[in-house]
Motif scaffolding. Structure first.
Motif, short mmCIF file in Angstrom:
data_model
loop_
_atom_site.label_atom_id
_atom_site.label_comp_id
_atom_site.label_asym_id
_atom_site.label_seq_id
_atom_site.Cartn_x
_atom_site.Cartn_y
_atom_site.Cartn_z
N LEU A 160 -12.28 -29.66 35.74
CA LEU A 160 -12.19 -29.48 34.29
C LEU A 160 -12.96 -28.24 33.85
N TYR A 161 -14.15 -28.04 34.42
CA TYR A 161 -14.97 -26.87 34.08
C TYR A 161 -14.22 -25.58 34.39
N ARG A 162 -13.63 -25.50 35.58
CA ARG A 162 -12.89 -24.29 35.97
C ARG A 162 -11.68 -24.08 35.06
N SER A 163 -11.02 -25.16 34.71
CA SER A 163 -9.86 -25.06 33.84
C SER A 163 -10.25 -24.52 32.46
N ILE A 164 -11.35 -25.01 31.92
CA ILE A 164 -11.81 -24.55 30.61
C ILE A 164 -12.25 -23.09 30.67
N VAL A 165 -12.99 -22.72 31.72
CA VAL A 165 -13.43 -21.32 31.85
C VAL A 165 -12.23 -20.39 32.00
#
Length: 107
Positions: free
Chosen positions: A74-79
């Motif tokens: 999720l973090y990578r997707s948001i970034v």
């Protein structure tokens, strides 16, 4: 090109790749506000208050953190979504670059 390739005229561009395009008499405006709203909802930040500065002044993030680990996917997707938003919001470019440093092992 029309003689060599089969082409269709779709008219003036108004929306493409989550970027809204508006033409004025002397300017062309690109807007990603709908994309930004979707991103805020996906990251559970739709109810947060806006601020003038996208990052606290003198904020220091480190890789050695005692915070609970977050969902790395999720973090990578948001970034990555924020990286795409930088095309129309260059004011957040520094912050997005800063949080991108932690994509390998986010905390």
């Amino acid at each position: 090109m029309a003689a060599r390739f089969r082409m269709n005229d779709l008219g003036a561009l108004s929306y493409s790749l989550d970027i809204e395009v508006r033409r004025g008499k002397k300017e062309l405006t690109l807007d990603q506000s709908a994309y930004a709203s979707k991103l805020l909802e996906r990251s559970d930040m739709a109810e947060c208050k806006p601020c003038v500065t996208p990052m606290e002044k003198w904020l220091k993030l480190t890789k050695a953190s005692t915070a609970v680990k977050v969902d790395a996917t999720l973090y990578r997707s948001i970034v990555d979504s924020l990286r795409y938003l930088v095309h129309t919001r260059p004011d957040i470019a520094f912050v997005v670059g800063y949080v991108s440093r932690f994509m390998k092992d986010p905390r």
